[in-house]
Design a protein around this motif. Structure first.
Motif, PDB file in Angstrom:
ATOM      1  N   ALA A 194       0.834  -1.207   0.000  1.00 24.55           N
ATOM      2  CA  ALA A 194       0.000   0.000   0.000  1.00 24.55           C
ATOM      3  C   ALA A 194       0.866   1.253   0.000  1.00 24.55           C
ATOM      4  O   ALA A 194       0.577   2.219  -0.714  1.00 24.55           O
ATOM      5  N   LYS A 195       1.946   1.227   0.775  1.00 27.53           N
ATOM      6  CA  LYS A 195       2.865   2.369   0.814  1.00 27.53           C
ATOM      7  C   LYS A 195       3.516   2.573  -0.551  1.00 27.53           C
ATOM      8  O   LYS A 195       3.625   3.707  -1.041  1.00 27.53           O
ATOM      9  N   ALA A 196       3.933   1.492  -1.189  1.00 26.97           N
ATOM     10  CA  ALA A 196       4.563   1.584  -2.508  1.00 26.97           C
ATOM     11  C   ALA A 196       3.574   2.090  -3.554  1.00 26.97           C
ATOM     12  O   ALA A 196       3.927   2.895  -4.414  1.00 26.97           O
ATOM     13  N   ALA A 197       2.322   1.638  -3.472  1.00 24.35           N
ATOM     14  CA  ALA A 197       1.298   2.092  -4.416  1.00 24.35           C
ATOM     15  C   ALA A 197       1.033   3.585  -4.243  1.00 24.35           C
ATOM     16  O   ALA A 197       0.904   4.318  -5.231  1.00 24.35           O
ATOM     17  N   ALA A 198       0.953   4.051  -3.004  1.00 19.35           N
ATOM     18  CA  ALA A 198       0.732   5.479  -2.740  1.00 19.35           C
ATOM     19  C   ALA A 198       1.906   6.297  -3.253  1.00 19.35           C
ATOM     20  O   ALA A 198       1.724   7.378  -3.832  1.00 19.35           O
ATOM     21  N   HIS A 199       3.117   5.800  -3.049  1.00 18.88           N
ATOM     22  CA  HIS A 199       4.309   6.493  -3.526  1.00 18.88           C
ATOM     23  C   HIS A 199       4.295   6.598  -5.050  1.00 18.88           C
ATOM     24  O   HIS A 199       4.594   7.649  -5.617  1.00 18.88           O
ATOM     25  N   ARG A 200       3.923   5.515  -5.693  1.00 20.15           N
ATOM     26  CA  ARG A 200       3.873   5.512  -7.162  1.00 20.15           C
ATOM     27  C   ARG A 200       2.822   6.486  -7.687  1.00 20.15           C
ATOM     28  O   ARG A 200       3.062   7.223  -8.635  1.00 20.15           O
ATOM     29  N   LEU A 201       1.640   6.487  -7.059  1.00 19.09           N
ATOM     30  CA  LEU A 201       0.595   7.421  -7.481  1.00 19.09           C
ATOM     31  C   LEU A 201       1.043   8.874  -7.300  1.00 19.09           C
ATOM     32  O   LEU A 201       0.777   9.724  -8.153  1.00 19.09           O
ATOM     33  N   ALA A 202       1.719   9.154  -6.202  1.00 19.38           N
ATOM     34  CA  ALA A 202       2.216  10.507  -5.966  1.00 19.38           C
ATOM     35  C   ALA A 202       3.242  10.894  -7.021  1.00 19.38           C
ATOM     36  O   ALA A 202       3.232  12.016  -7.540  1.00 19.38           O
ATOM     37  N   ALA A 203       4.122   9.979  -7.359  1.00 18.24           N
ATOM     38  CA  ALA A 203       5.139  10.255  -8.377  1.00 18.24           C
ATOM     39  C   ALA A 203       4.490  10.465  -9.743  1.00 18.24           C
ATOM     40  O   ALA A 203       4.870  11.380 -10.480  1.00 18.24           O
ATOM     41  N   GLU A 204       3.510   9.636 -10.079  1.00 22.95           N
ATOM     42  CA  GLU A 204       2.823   9.789 -11.359  1.00 22.95           C
ATOM     43  C   GLU A 204       2.094  11.126 -11.432  1.00 22.95           C
ATOM     44  O   GLU A 204       2.104  11.791 -12.463  1.00 22.95           O
ATOM     45  N   ALA A 205       1.469  11.533 -10.334  1.00 23.43           N
ATOM     46  CA  ALA A 205       0.763  12.813 -10.309  1.00 23.43           C
ATOM     47  C   ALA A 205       1.748  13.972 -10.437  1.00 23.43           C
ATOM     48  O   ALA A 205       1.482  14.957 -11.126  1.00 23.43           O
ATOM     49  N   PHE A 206       2.901  13.858  -9.803  1.00 23.80           N
ATOM     50  CA  PHE A 206       3.902  14.917  -9.843  1.00 23.80           C
ATOM     51  C   PHE A 206       4.487  15.073 -11.242  1.00 23.80           C
ATOM     52  O   PHE A 206       4.710  16.187 -11.713  1.00 23.80           O
ATOM     53  N   PHE A 207       4.751  13.966 -11.908  1.00 23.91           N
ATOM     54  CA  PHE A 207       5.397  14.012 -13.215  1.00 23.91           C
ATOM     55  C   PHE A 207       4.421  14.014 -14.380  1.00 23.91           C
ATOM     56  O   PHE A 207       4.836  13.993 -15.528  1.00 23.91           O
ATOM     57  N   LYS A 208       3.140  14.013 -14.089  1.00 12.44           N
ATOM     58  CA  LYS A 208       2.131  14.018 -15.153  1.00 12.44           C
ATOM     59  C   LYS A 208       2.206  15.347 -15.911  1.00 12.44           C
ATOM     60  O   LYS A 208       2.241  16.410 -15.299  1.00 12.44           O
TER      61      LYS A 208
END
Length: 69
Positions: free
Chosen positions: A48-62
């Protein structure tokens, strides 16, 4: 680690899945189940922590709409 790559051979979960259980007592089996359930909870929390981190990174670099920064 790239999740598309196969798991390395000799992975501990794979070893546990093939270990004979005939020599374990009921108490030992209960203890093993408790340990495995705790490990499952630990892995799910990390997942869950890794998924949240990935979503945050995707949102930041979108890219922004219209190509504007």
């Amino acid at each position: 680690m790239d999740e598309d790559l196969p798991r390395p051979k000799g992975d501990n979960a794979g070893k546990l899945a093939t270990e004979p259980l005939d020599s374990y007592s009921l108490a030992e089996l209960d203890q093993r189940v408790a340990q495995l359930e705790a490990e499952i909870a630990r892995v799910k929390a990390h997942q869950a922590k890794a998924a949240a981190h990935r979503l945050a990174a995707e949102a930041f670099f979108k890219p922004s709409p219209g190509g504007q920064p």
